[in-house]
Design an enzyme around this catalytic site. Structure first.
Site, PDB file in Angstrom:
ATOM      1  CG  ASN A  87       0.395  -1.574 -17.795  1.00 43.23           C
ATOM      2  OD1 ASN A  87      -0.695  -1.156 -18.182  1.00 43.23           O
ATOM      3  ND2 ASN A  87       0.495  -2.574 -16.919  1.00 43.23           N
ATOM      4  CB  SER A 139      -6.049   7.407 -16.728  1.00 32.98           C
ATOM      5  OG  SER A 139      -7.418   7.448 -16.395  1.00 32.98           O
ATOM      6  CE1 TYR A 152      -4.895   5.387 -11.870  1.00 32.27           C
ATOM      7  CE2 TYR A 152      -6.636   6.635 -12.947  1.00 32.27           C
ATOM      8  CZ  TYR A 152      -5.750   5.571 -12.936  1.00 32.27           C
ATOM      9  OH  TYR A 152      -5.719   4.699 -13.993  1.00 32.27           O
ATOM     10  CB  ALA A 154      -2.513  14.732  -9.392  1.00 36.78           C
ATOM     11  CB  SER A 155      -0.370   9.988 -10.606  1.00 39.07           C
ATOM     12  OG  SER A 155      -1.441   9.136 -10.989  1.00 39.07           O
ATOM     13  CE  LYS A 156      -2.531   6.068 -14.407  1.00 39.23           C
ATOM     14  NZ  LYS A 156      -1.558   5.116 -14.975  1.00 39.23           N
ATOM     15  CB  ILE A 185      -9.704  -1.066 -19.599  1.00 37.58           C
ATOM     16  CG1 ILE A 185      -9.357   0.203 -20.407  1.00 37.58           C
ATOM     17  CG2 ILE A 185      -9.253  -2.329 -20.334  1.00 37.58           C
ATOM     18  CD1 ILE A 185     -10.004   0.342 -21.767  1.00 37.58           C
TER      19      ILE A 185
HETATM   20  P1  NAI Z   1      -4.243  -3.951 -12.719  1.00 39.44           P
HETATM   21  O1  NAI Z   1      -4.505  -3.506 -11.338  1.00 39.44           O
HETATM   22  O2  NAI Z   1      -5.018  -5.086 -13.291  1.00 39.44           O
HETATM   23  O3  NAI Z   1      -2.689  -4.270 -12.913  1.00 39.44           O
HETATM   24  C1  NAI Z   1      -1.711  -3.398 -12.449  1.00 39.44           C
HETATM   25  C2  NAI Z   1      -0.347  -4.029 -12.565  1.00 39.44           C
HETATM   26  O4  NAI Z   1       0.594  -3.118 -11.992  1.00 39.44           O
HETATM   27  C3  NAI Z   1      -0.205  -5.338 -11.787  1.00 39.44           C
HETATM   28  O5  NAI Z   1       0.595  -6.229 -12.553  1.00 39.44           O
HETATM   29  C4  NAI Z   1       0.549  -4.932 -10.527  1.00 39.44           C
HETATM   30  O6  NAI Z   1       1.346  -5.972  -9.995  1.00 39.44           O
HETATM   31  C5  NAI Z   1       1.424  -3.814 -11.072  1.00 39.44           C
HETATM   32  N1  NAI Z   1       1.924  -2.890 -10.056  1.00 39.44           N
HETATM   33  C6  NAI Z   1       1.235  -2.150  -9.165  1.00 39.44           C
HETATM   34  N2  NAI Z   1       2.068  -1.425  -8.396  1.00 39.44           N
HETATM   35  C7  NAI Z   1       3.330  -1.701  -8.833  1.00 39.44           C
HETATM   36  C8  NAI Z   1       4.625  -1.278  -8.452  1.00 39.44           C
HETATM   37  N3  NAI Z   1       4.835  -0.432  -7.442  1.00 39.44           N
HETATM   38  N4  NAI Z   1       5.695  -1.774  -9.127  1.00 39.44           N
HETATM   39  C9  NAI Z   1       5.525  -2.648 -10.143  1.00 39.44           C
HETATM   40  N5  NAI Z   1       4.333  -3.099 -10.530  1.00 39.44           N
HETATM   41  C10 NAI Z   1       3.246  -2.641  -9.881  1.00 39.44           C
HETATM   42  O7  NAI Z   1      -4.394  -2.640 -13.621  1.00 39.44           O
HETATM   43  P2  NAI Z   1      -4.890  -2.377 -15.113  1.00 39.44           P
HETATM   44  O8  NAI Z   1      -6.312  -2.031 -15.075  1.00 39.44           O
HETATM   45  O9  NAI Z   1      -4.400  -3.415 -16.031  1.00 39.44           O
HETATM   46  O10 NAI Z   1      -4.124  -1.003 -15.381  1.00 39.44           O
HETATM   47  C11 NAI Z   1      -2.883  -0.894 -16.043  1.00 39.44           C
HETATM   48  C12 NAI Z   1      -2.595   0.557 -16.254  1.00 39.44           C
HETATM   49  O11 NAI Z   1      -3.650   1.160 -16.988  1.00 39.44           O
HETATM   50  C13 NAI Z   1      -2.480   1.348 -14.935  1.00 39.44           C
HETATM   51  O12 NAI Z   1      -1.474   2.317 -15.046  1.00 39.44           O
HETATM   52  C14 NAI Z   1      -3.844   2.024 -14.835  1.00 39.44           C
HETATM   53  O13 NAI Z   1      -3.782   3.187 -14.077  1.00 39.44           O
HETATM   54  C15 NAI Z   1      -4.136   2.293 -16.296  1.00 39.44           C
HETATM   55  N6  NAI Z   1      -5.541   2.481 -16.600  1.00 39.44           N
HETATM   56  C16 NAI Z   1      -6.460   1.497 -16.354  1.00 39.44           C
HETATM   57  C17 NAI Z   1      -7.798   1.705 -16.645  1.00 39.44           C
HETATM   58  C18 NAI Z   1      -8.839   0.674 -16.406  1.00 39.44           C
HETATM   59  O14 NAI Z   1     -10.015   0.982 -16.586  1.00 39.44           O
HETATM   60  N7  NAI Z   1      -8.501  -0.541 -16.032  1.00 39.44           N
HETATM   61  C19 NAI Z   1      -8.251   2.991 -17.199  1.00 39.44           C
HETATM   62  C20 NAI Z   1      -7.207   3.946 -17.417  1.00 39.44           C
HETATM   63  C21 NAI Z   1      -5.904   3.691 -17.128  1.00 39.44           C
END
Ligand code: NAI
Length: 242
Positions: A87, A139, A152, A154-156, A185
């Protein structure tokens, strides 16, 4: 797969979608390793202390050694990891013509290479046990592209290819791998947007709202439990990409 008594590793588990997933799996009786780069906040530490089946481990998914170390420790304690939720992810948005190479590389390195690192460290054990479910968080930016998110998206998109290959290699030993492509979200990631941008995005979503982290967590649970789905990407976006 029945979630009770299983062992799960959730990356980026301290906030947003990751935290909602940790909570939901823990409620089903799964022992959950909540992992993240930074230490949990005081409030979160209280939740961990009060929940016997949630354990925090510090892990940077972009650092393959740190990943392997944590995975080894879990296997030493619990013999195997049954469930992996990839995640953790970051954004560094900028129009492509102005995007620095290092910002492109950093986002790909955390989101895509990080997902590869954790999958590689965990998959062997799952194959050995002939049981496993992996869910990768992609995503709609990966399925459809998004202006300002060349790195982003490209990675997703890469995560979707990685998901399909992991599914093809894994199914030979009863390991499934699927992805979720969330739309907008409500988390810290989208909280960075100005109110004006949020309102205009909400207007473009047929459901007229952002999704909740719990709605993604429910989809994670569904993909773990249903043993006939593999290699798929489920879009959860309130109709944004219809
Ligand atoms: P967030 O920013 O609230 O949480 C991200 C989490 O990833 C945090 O716990 C952070 O400590 C951790 N993290 C970041 N870099 C890290 C690393 N190098 N190693 C270990 N942990 C790391 O993000 P959110 O919104 O909860 O997103 C979670 C996932 O869902 C992500 O992959 C994001 O790209 C994806 N996503 C989110 C959307 C949104 O609208 N919030 C939409 C589509 C996808």
């Amino acid at each position: 797969m029945d979630l009770n008594q299983k062992v799960a590793l959730v990356t980026g588990g301290t906030r947003g979608i990751g935290l909602a997933t940790v909570r939901l799996l823990a409620e089903q009786g799964t022992k959950v390793y909540m992992t993240a780069r930074s230490q949990p906040s005081e409030d979160l530490q209280a939740y961990i202390d009060n929940t016997s089946n949630v354990v925090f481990a510090s892990m940077d998914i972009a650092d393959a050694d740190s990943v392997q170390q944590v995975v080894n420790q879990i296997i030493e304690t619990d013999t195997a990891i049954d469930i992996l939720v990839n995640n953790a992810g970051i954004t560094k948005d900028m129009l492509l013509t102005r995007m620095k190479l290092e910002d492109f590389e950093q986002v790909v390195n955390v989101n895509l290479v990080g997902t590869f690192n954790v999958t590689k460290a965990v998959l062997k054990g799952m194959q050995k046990k002939r049981q496993g479910a992996i869910v990768n968080i992609s995503s709609i930016s990966g399925t459809n592209g998004n202006a300002g998110q060349a790195n982003y998206s490209a990675s997703k998109a890469g995560i979707i290819g990685l998901t399909k290959t992991t599914a093809r290699e894994g199914i030979r030993r009863n390991v499934r791998c699927n992805a979720i492509a969330p739309g907008m979200i409500e988390t810290d990631m989208t909280d960075k947007l100005s109110d004006k941008i949020k309102t205009s995005i909400e207007e473009s979503i047929p459901a007229h709202r952002f999704g909740k982290p719990e709605e993604i967590a429910q989809t994670v649970q569904f993909l773990i439990e249903n043993e006939f789905i593999t290699g798929q990407t489920i879009v959860v976006d309130g109709g944004m990409t219809i």
